[in-house]
Every structure is written in C-alpha cells, then in structure tokens.
Design an enzyme around this catalytic site. Structure first.
Site, mmCIF file in Angstrom:
data_model
loop_
_atom_site.group_PDB
_atom_site.id
_atom_site.type_symbol
_atom_site.label_atom_id
_atom_site.label_comp_id
_atom_site.label_asym_id
_atom_site.label_seq_id
_atom_site.Cartn_x
_atom_site.Cartn_y
_atom_site.Cartn_z
ATOM 1 N N ASP A 206 -3.099 -1.961 -0.170
ATOM 2 C CA ASP A 206 -4.444 -1.464 -0.437
ATOM 3 C C ASP A 206 -4.951 -1.923 -1.810
ATOM 4 O OD1 ASP A 206 -6.749 0.143 -0.096
ATOM 5 O OD2 ASP A 206 -5.800 1.803 -1.159
ATOM 6 N N GLU A 450 6.297 2.323 0.043
ATOM 7 C CA GLU A 450 5.928 2.675 1.415
ATOM 8 C C GLU A 450 6.274 1.597 2.436
ATOM 9 O OE1 GLU A 450 1.893 4.040 1.699
ATOM 10 O OE2 GLU A 450 2.263 5.771 0.419
ATOM 11 N N TYR A 503 -0.701 12.660 1.000
ATOM 12 C CA TYR A 503 -2.157 12.804 0.845
ATOM 13 C C TYR A 503 -2.681 13.942 1.703
ATOM 14 C CZ TYR A 503 -2.235 8.610 -1.959
ATOM 15 O OH TYR A 503 -2.052 7.717 -2.978
ATOM 16 N N GLU A 539 2.818 9.847 -5.540
ATOM 17 C CA GLU A 539 1.379 9.623 -5.344
ATOM 18 C C GLU A 539 0.776 10.883 -4.742
ATOM 19 O OE1 GLU A 539 0.008 6.211 -3.075
ATOM 20 O OE2 GLU A 539 1.514 4.919 -4.012
HETATM 21 C C1 BDP Z 1 -0.816 4.964 -0.597
HETATM 22 C C2 BDP Z 1 -0.468 3.564 -1.094
HETATM 23 C C3 BDP Z 1 -1.479 3.062 -2.121
HETATM 24 C C4 BDP Z 1 -2.888 3.301 -1.600
HETATM 25 C C5 BDP Z 1 -3.075 4.792 -1.367
HETATM 26 C C6 BDP Z 1 -4.486 5.139 -0.874
HETATM 27 O O1 BDP Z 1 0.819 3.546 -1.668
HETATM 28 O O2 BDP Z 1 -1.259 1.700 -2.397
HETATM 29 O O3 BDP Z 1 -3.867 2.780 -2.441
HETATM 30 O O4 BDP Z 1 -2.179 5.164 -0.358
HETATM 31 O O5 BDP Z 1 -4.700 5.128 0.323
HETATM 32 O O6 BDP Z 1 -0.228 5.247 0.596
HETATM 33 O O7 BDP Z 1 -5.343 5.379 -1.698
#
Ligand code: BDP
Length: 640
Positions: A206, A450, A503, A539
């Site tokens: 991404d 990932e 997330y 993250e």
């Molecule tokens: C995570 C990835 C990261 C993405 C992020 C996203 O590790 O590189 O930019 O998601 O979706 O899973 O913002």
C-alpha cells in the site's frame, strides 16, 4: 546483492561471528578521515526513460557507450529523488521499465594518478534493479531498491590521461513475484479494450512504487590497504561497559591495527590492538533511548588505525565509528534495554514526501525528527523497507529506537515462497544486517510485513529466514509483522516478539468504535495464550482527511481518528501491565499509494499530513506519549 562485472555471484566468505555468508566485503558508511576523501555527486544528472515498446532500446543502442545526450533528448533529473513526480509528463509518473541516469565528474588529480589510492563509487540506493558503467565499462549490478552497493573504479579512472569520468546508471523498477517487494506485470490482451502491448504493474503493498536514485551517490577514496568492515557488539558487566570489536582488512595480510575508544569529551577510555578483542570501559555511560534517561543516546567513538608497510612505503588508514553501549533482551513478557523494561511508544513511517517521492532530503529528515521528539515518540519501525543510512545515524544520535524492517512486504503469492524468492530474501537480510549491525538504535530486525503467513510454505520460509537472521546477528531479537489469525500463523512460532497489525472498526465493523475494546482485548489474549511472547501493536489507525470534522464522529473525520485511537489506548493501558510492550501508530504522515477507490490521493492515516502538519490526533498522541514517558520512567520529563 552486488555482482562483479562479469555478473558472477559473489563468493562465500565469513562476515559476522564466523558464519558463512554469500556477501563479500563490508559496507561501512563512507566517512571522511585523514586517509579518506569524499566527493558527493548529488545534484542534476542527465536522464532518459526508455519508452520503446520492449524498453530495451537503451541496451540495443548501447546508451552507456557515449554521452547520454547523443542518444536523444534528455531531461535534468535531481539526485537524490524519485523521478516520478518532478515532471509534467504523466507517462513518466507511471513509467515501468528502464530509465537511464548519467553524470560526468571531474576528479582530483591525486585520485587519478596516485596508484596507492582506491576510488570507490557508492550508490545509496537505486530502485529496483541497477546496472552501472563508468566510461562505458560495466562495473556493477545490484538487485534491491533499499540498500547501498559499491564498485571499485580505481583501475578505470587511473588508466588514462582523463581526469574526468562518466557514470551511467540504468535502473529498472519492474517488480516480479521474486523481487522484494514482490509484484506482477499484467498484460491486457483484449484489443477491444486495451491497445496492443498494454501492461500494468500490480503490487500487493500500500505505497507508491517510486523509483530512481533515491539516496546519495558519491565517490570516495581509501588507501589500497584499507579497513573494509568493523563489527561491534556491546555488553555490561556491573558498571563496566564491554565493547567487542572485529576489524576486517582488505589489500594485505600484513598490517597492524590500533583501536581506541573515545568518550564524548574526546578522552580515550579504552584501547587495544589487533583485529579483534574486547574493550572494557569502567563506569561506562550507556546508550539509553530518548525519554528513558536524562542523558539519552550517549555515543563513544571507536577510532581504528591501520598501518602497513608496502614496497612503496608506509600506508595508513583511519576510520571512526560511533558506538553506543547497550544491551537488548526479550523475556516472556518484556522487552529489555539495558536490563530495564522498554515500552515502544512510537510510529510507523514511510520515506515519502511531495515532489521528491522517496528521495532523501535533509530538511525533511530534520523536520521528521523534530516532530518525533515533539510527539514524545521513542521509537519507529522502518515500514516497509530499510531507510537511508542518514536516518539511522540520527536515530543513534537522538535515541530513537528502531525496528529495522526488510522490504519483505506484500509476500502473498505462492510463487513468492519459492526457493528463488527465499534465497533473495536471505541475501537481502545479509545486506541489511551488514549495513545496520553497528547502530545502537536498532534493537530488532523485522524480516517482513503482513506476509500470507498462513500459506503452507510460509512455515519453512520464515523458519529459515529467521534462523539465518539470528545467525547473522545473535545480538538482536527477530520478528515479522503479522495480520494473520493467531491459529493460522505458521511463522509466529519462530519470532521473538509478536508484532500484530489490526484495524478494528476501520476495515471491519465500519463506524462501530464500540466493538474495539472487546475485539482488541480478545486479540491480545489469544496471541499471548498461544505463544507466551511479548506483543507489540505494530499498526492501528484510521483514514483521516485533514480538515474533515464531524461530531458525533464519522469515518474519515479527525474526530473519528481520535475516537478510534482512544478506544485502542484503553485496552493498551490494561495489557501493557501484562505483556504488551509497545504501540506504533499507522502512520506518522499521509503518504502516496497507487490509485484506487479506497485511496483519496494516497493513504491518509497519518497523524501528520504529507506536508507534516498535525491533525487533531497528533495532539492526542502527544499527550499520551509524554504521559507514558513520565509514568514508566524514574524521572520527570518536561515536554518540548
Ligand atoms: C496495513 C499495511 C500497511 C497499510 C495499512 C492500511 O501493513 O502497509 O498501509 O494496512 O491499510 O495492513 O492503511
């Protein structure tokens, strides 16, 4: 890996702690010294993208043989910079294939006439595959866009009356299932929809696949008998600091080495002779992370002096390496620096900015470090590839702890688990460890982000990769960053620390922040119960358009980003008392990605905009990080 002019694979040779590696030679950062000079080649280079159908016109017409301008129209291209965003030509922005860079350099007379001088060309990074010629002669090839490579060009520049040399670098940004990061080229064959020969580059990560000469290019000199590499590991015995050193010399078997360790006042605190040994520093100052100690980031200087006798007379070489004395260890539920529990409160970054793309830039570097310190961040992960050496040096100097990640991002295709891919990944880890092994700021290696670690070959792949990385450097823990399910993750048994990305209420349960606490707590409990290893929330975050406001919060507003973070923090505050050892926000700043309906001119999960201005969440995080710093340390830190 760097290949010699004939393209032959480099021979096996010992590098670290006596284990067999494929890499030959060291990659010491080129520093000036009484025996070494540097000539920076940053500035404007001639540039031409090969727009021919097969992208091979440059090779067919041998553009490296004569000045590039003779091949056709060239552009001025700044170095370092990505080439994509500096022009007005949309075709160049999305170009896939070979581009050509060229620079004519005038050399000091001594470099071309003194045969006791070795002249080296060093390229900080060239994304992705590079071929280099000097005066039309092939001198190096390198695969991989994020690590430096070099060519000894002494013979070429010392062979004739010329006091100048012409450097040509062809760079190809194509990604395949075996490159790191991997990608695929998709040919669209339906001529009712696409023109003949139409293809696109697809990736599984991404961020935008910026390309070009992203980091400084320079020439430097050493004597012909020279210090090729130094390996440092450090320890503590009560109050005595231990500095184990190993020096590798090239050019002769007969030489003397003297080693002195100087403190920040320039006082010699320990010395030794020979190519390896242990220096003992009574009452040593330790290298502490930022906000973990009143005097963080203490750096000694290891001065190495080589002397040798040759038929032409005495030769000496001198190199000074910054050294931080510190230890790193991992228990079942703690990450220890100098024996004390360390909690990562930091960020994930990208090398990314307007216009320059991934090009290295001093003002940007200093701004980013000022923001990190303002924020009270004590750490970051080099998501998702190794960063410039100058970044790592500043981390050493400021005490910003680094999880140093390889470009192993987007490994999701079965083909990318083949032996060819694994072999390349092993080589990249060798290059990364070789470059960054002496940075006290680096406390852990991350081999990937990932990956599809639930696929069958992932078990063997990560077992081999992690074991090899530990062989290369037994002094640091190793991880990879996962978003797999805890039960399905075939790599997790081999890591020292579990790094997990999630997330909640962003990519699932859109808008439902009320589920975050339950889901996050469940995540931590399941991972810990299964593996009994410390966990980092590596993250978490939410897409946020700066200036979008909505209360009660809706997705994409600044209020939603803050609200989501707060929910995560409630759980992190419970679990950090048990086994969670860190939290790294996604992301430090907004950054460019490929175009897609999910991305409004790039990824907007930054707490700062791409121009490094704060969103509301930056203030929230700043409150939290300074509070964490003061809560977990013995003394009180006043906010910057
Ligand atoms: C995570 C990835 C990261 C993405 C992020 C996203 O590790 O590189 O930019 O998601 O979706 O899973 O913002």
């Amino acid at each position: 890996m760097a290949r010699g002019p004939a393209g032959a694979a480099a021979v096996l040779g010992p590098l670290l702690w006596g284990c067999a590696l494929a890499l030959q030679g060291g990659m010491l950062y080129p520093r000036e010294s009484p025996s070494r000079e540097r000539k920076e080649l940053d500035g404007l280079w001639s540039f031409r993208a090969d727009f021919s159908d097969n992208r091979r016109q440059g090779f067919e017409q041998q553009w490296y043989r004569t000045p590039l301008r003779e091949s056709g129209p060239t552009l001025d291209m700044p170095v370092p910079s990505s080439f994509n965003d500096v022009g007005q030509d949309g075709r160049l922005r999305s170009f896939v294939g070979w581009v050509w860079y060229e620079r004519e350099v005038t050399l000091p007379q001594r470099w071309t006439q003194d045969l006791g001088t070795r002249v080296v060309l060093r390229i900080g990074s060239a994304h992705y595959y590079a071929i280099v010629w000097v005066n039309g002669v092939h001198v190096a090839e390198h695969e991989g866009g994020h690590l430096p490579f070099e060519a000894d060009v002494s013979k070429l520049v010392q062979s004739g009356p010329l006091s100048s040399c012409r450097i040509t670098i062809a760079i190809n940004n194509t990604l395949t299932p075996h490159t790191l990061p991997p990608g695929t080229i998709l040919y669209q064959k339906d001529t009712s929809k696409y023109p003949k020969g139409y293809f696109v580059q697809n990736t599984h990560f991404d961020f935008f696949n910026y390309a070009g000469l992203h980091r400084p290019v320079l020439l430097y000199t050493t004597p012909t008998i020279y210090i090729d590499d130094i390996t440092i590991t450090t320890g503590m015995d009560q109050n005595t600091g231990l500095v184990n050193y190993k020096v590798f010399v090239q050019g002769s078997e007969h030489f003397q080495l003297e080693v002195r360790l100087l403190d920040e006042e320039g006082k010699v605190v320990a010395q030794g002779t020979g190519d390896q040994g242990q220096l003992q520093v009574p009452s040593a100052y330790l290298w502490w992370p930022y906000l973990m100690h009143e005097h963080p980031a203490y750096l000694y200087s290891l001065e190495v002096r080589l002397t040798a006798q040759t038929e032409a007379g005495p030769v000496s070489d001198f190199y000074a390496l910054p050294v931080g004395i510190r230890t790193v260890a991992v228990t079942e539920n703690q990450f220890l620096i100098n024996g004390k529990p360390f909690y990562f409160h930091g960020v994930n970054k990208h090398e990314d900015a307007d216009i320059r793309g991934k090009g290295f830039d001093w003002p940007l570097l200093v701004k980013d470090f000022n923001l990190l310190r303002w924020l009270g961040a004590n750490s970051f992960r080099t998501s998702h590839y190794p960063y410039a050496e100058e970044v790592m040096q500043l981390c050493d100097r400021y005490g910003i702890v680094v999880i140093d990640e390889s470009p192993g991002v987007g490994i999701v295709l079965t083909q990318s688990y083949s032996n060819v891919s694994l072999q390349h990944h092993l080589e990249v880890m060798e290059e990364l460890v070789r470059r960054d092994k002496n940075h006290p700021a680096v406390v852990m290696w991350s081999v990937a982000n990932e990956p599809a670690s639930y696929l069958k070959p992932a078990g063997y792949y990560f077992k081999t990769l992690i074991a090899h990385t530990k062989d290369l450097d037994p002094s640091r823990p190793v991880t990879f960053v996962t978003n797999s399910n805890y039960e399905a993750d075939l790599g997790a048994p081999y890591v020292d620390v579990i790094c997990v990305n999630s997330y909640y209420s962003w990519y699932h349960d859109y808008g439902h922040m009320e589920v975050i606490q339950l889901q996050l707590a469940t995540q931590f409990e399941k991972w810990y119960r299964t593996y009994q290893k410390p966990i980092i929330q590596s993250e978490y975050g939410a897409e946020t358009i700066a200036g979008f406001h909505q209360d009660p919060p809706l997705m994409f507003s600044e209020e939603y980003q803050k609200g989501l973070l707060e929910q995560y923090h409630l759980v992190l505050d419970q679990k950090r008392k048990e086994y969670v050892v860190g939290e790294l926000i996604w992301n430090f700043a907004d950054f460019m990605t490929d175009q897609s309906p999910q991305r409004a001119m790039g990824n907007k999960k930054g707490i700062f905009t791409r121009q490094r201005q704060p969103k509301g969440a930056a203030f929230l995080l700043r409150e939290r990080y300074w509070k964490l710093a003061n809560e977990t340390r013995c003394s009180f830190f006043r906010r910057l």
